[in-house]
Scaffold this motif. Structure first.
Motif, short mmCIF file in Angstrom:
data_model
loop_
_atom_site.label_atom_id
_atom_site.label_comp_id
_atom_site.label_asym_id
_atom_site.label_seq_id
_atom_site.Cartn_x
_atom_site.Cartn_y
_atom_site.Cartn_z
N GLY A 70 109.50 77.60 136.18
CA GLY A 70 107.82 78.35 136.39
C GLY A 70 106.54 77.69 137.07
O GLY A 70 106.72 77.02 137.22
N VAL A 71 106.14 79.06 137.51
CA VAL A 71 105.11 79.24 138.74
C VAL A 71 104.37 78.48 138.02
O VAL A 71 103.33 79.12 137.10
CB VAL A 71 105.25 79.66 139.59
CG1 VAL A 71 103.94 79.72 140.33
CG2 VAL A 71 106.36 80.28 140.51
N THR A 72 103.44 77.32 138.60
CA THR A 72 102.27 76.99 137.49
C THR A 72 101.46 76.54 138.60
O THR A 72 99.83 77.02 138.90
CB THR A 72 101.63 74.95 136.61
OG1 THR A 72 102.63 74.57 137.69
CG2 THR A 72 103.06 75.78 135.81
N ASN A 73 101.41 76.43 139.83
CA ASN A 73 100.37 76.12 140.96
C ASN A 73 101.18 76.52 142.24
O ASN A 73 102.12 76.31 142.42
CB ASN A 73 100.37 74.80 140.63
CG ASN A 73 98.78 73.88 140.12
OD1 ASN A 73 98.06 73.95 139.87
ND2 ASN A 73 99.89 72.85 139.19
N VAL A 122 96.32 81.64 143.99
CA VAL A 122 95.99 80.59 144.57
C VAL A 122 95.11 79.98 144.68
O VAL A 122 93.53 79.62 143.87
CB VAL A 122 96.20 80.93 146.05
CG1 VAL A 122 97.74 82.20 146.40
CG2 VAL A 122 95.02 81.42 146.58
N THR A 123 95.32 78.79 145.27
CA THR A 123 93.84 77.48 145.66
C THR A 123 93.45 77.61 146.57
O THR A 123 95.79 76.99 147.36
CB THR A 123 93.84 76.98 144.51
OG1 THR A 123 93.84 76.83 143.07
CG2 THR A 123 92.89 75.47 145.10
N CYS A 124 93.17 77.64 147.99
CA CYS A 124 93.59 77.56 148.82
C CYS A 124 91.87 76.18 149.59
O CYS A 124 91.13 76.68 149.30
CB CYS A 124 93.54 78.85 149.26
SG CYS A 124 93.27 78.73 151.81
N ASP A 125 92.39 75.86 150.45
CA ASP A 125 91.01 75.21 151.14
C ASP A 125 90.14 75.51 151.88
O ASP A 125 89.22 75.39 151.53
CB ASP A 125 92.09 73.91 152.14
CG ASP A 125 92.91 74.68 152.68
OD1 ASP A 125 92.76 76.14 153.09
OD2 ASP A 125 93.07 73.75 153.50
N TYR A 126 91.04 76.88 152.41
CA TYR A 126 89.66 77.06 152.97
C TYR A 126 88.43 78.49 152.33
O TYR A 126 87.55 78.19 152.29
CB TYR A 126 89.61 78.57 154.75
CG TYR A 126 89.83 78.91 155.40
CD1 TYR A 126 88.10 78.92 155.84
CD2 TYR A 126 90.26 81.13 155.01
CE1 TYR A 126 87.52 79.75 156.37
CE2 TYR A 126 89.20 81.79 155.87
CZ TYR A 126 88.25 81.63 156.28
OH TYR A 126 87.39 82.40 156.94
N PHE A 127 89.02 78.84 151.47
CA PHE A 127 88.28 79.21 150.30
C PHE A 127 87.82 78.75 149.12
O PHE A 127 86.41 78.75 149.26
CB PHE A 127 89.35 80.47 149.71
CG PHE A 127 90.95 81.20 150.07
CD1 PHE A 127 90.63 81.58 150.63
CD2 PHE A 127 91.40 81.85 149.28
CE1 PHE A 127 90.96 82.51 151.48
CE2 PHE A 127 92.35 82.71 149.84
CZ PHE A 127 91.90 83.46 150.97
N GLU A 128 87.79 77.66 149.36
CA GLU A 128 87.13 76.58 149.42
C GLU A 128 86.32 76.38 148.92
O GLU A 128 85.31 76.40 148.70
CB GLU A 128 88.15 75.46 148.05
CG GLU A 128 89.01 75.68 146.61
CD GLU A 128 87.97 76.40 146.07
OE1 GLU A 128 87.32 75.59 145.61
OE2 GLU A 128 89.28 77.38 145.09
N PHE A 129 86.32 76.07 150.78
CA PHE A 129 85.32 75.83 151.68
C PHE A 129 84.20 76.83 151.56
O PHE A 129 83.09 76.26 151.58
CB PHE A 129 85.96 74.91 152.86
CG PHE A 129 84.87 75.16 153.73
CD1 PHE A 129 84.70 73.47 154.03
CD2 PHE A 129 84.58 76.43 155.09
CE1 PHE A 129 84.29 73.40 155.27
CE2 PHE A 129 83.52 75.74 155.97
CZ PHE A 129 83.15 74.49 156.01
#
Length: 200
Positions: free
Chosen positions: A30-33, A130-137
């Motif tokens: 089960g994908v959670t992250n 998704v969580t992405c370092d670039y997007f969050e930046f």
């Protein structure tokens, strides 16, 4: 030159992302992250486990989608960037389509096939899952801004323009400058895509 330590400064997913044991299947668990790392070397982590793409080009294709931040990549653009070849060449078009098919199959093995969105022969990244370092930046998340050590998609020369911008932006106007730059890149990309379609 950046040290190896700097390149891998954000080598692991942030705390809070789950990790699977060796041999465990994310699709069954089960994908959670889903975490995407662009600072340093590129990787996509599913529940803390990096996706093992079967070829370097599969991985580069996914990196290209991430670089567009949800913007589209046409067949012509993909061929030009990944193979530096003429996008009107039928053999290159077939090779590109097979590449995308293989990338989808790899993602399916990890239960994340919906990472790729396809519409009218253009592809994009499904940013919503998704969580992405670039997007969050870009969104002003200080935690991820501190993670940037001057390296972005290190394996791909076509990402150098973004690297230069990230390194030269002043803290006070970093976000507005980056978004303006990316907006211009996407505009030119869309114009190139339309030109390719009109000439096909």
């Amino acid at each position: 030159m950046l040290s190896e330590q700097c390149l891998n400064r954000s080598s692991n997913p942030p705390d809070g992302l789950l990790h699977l044991g060796k041999g465990q299947d994310p699709a069954k668990q089960g994908v959670t992250n889903i975490y995407i790392r662009t600072f340093g070397f590129f990787d996509i982590f599913v529940n803390g486990r990096p996706i093992a793409f079967r070829s370097a080009k599969e991985k580069e294709f996914m990196a290209l989608l991430v670089d567009r931040r949800g913007g589209t990549v046409s067949t012509g653009e993909g061929i030009t960037v990944l193979y530096e070849a003429c996008p009107r060449n039928k053999n290159e078009q077939d090779r590109y389509r097979k590449l995308i098919q293989r990338a989808r199959q790899t993602l399916e093995r990890y239960g994340v096939a919906d990472l790729i969105v396809e519409d009218n022969h253009v592809r994009s990244l499904n940013r919503d899952i998704v969580t992405c370092d670039y997007f969050e930046f870009l969104e002003g998340n200080e935690r991820y801004q501190r993670m940037f050590a001057g390296s972005y998609l290190s394996d791909y020369s076509w990402a150098e323009a973004t690297v230069a911008l990230l390194m030269n932006c002043q803290p006070d106007n970093r976000l507005s400058d980056i978004l303006e730059f990316l907006s211009e890149r996407w505009r030119r990309s869309e114009e190139s895509s339309l030109s390719f379609k009109n000439n096909s």
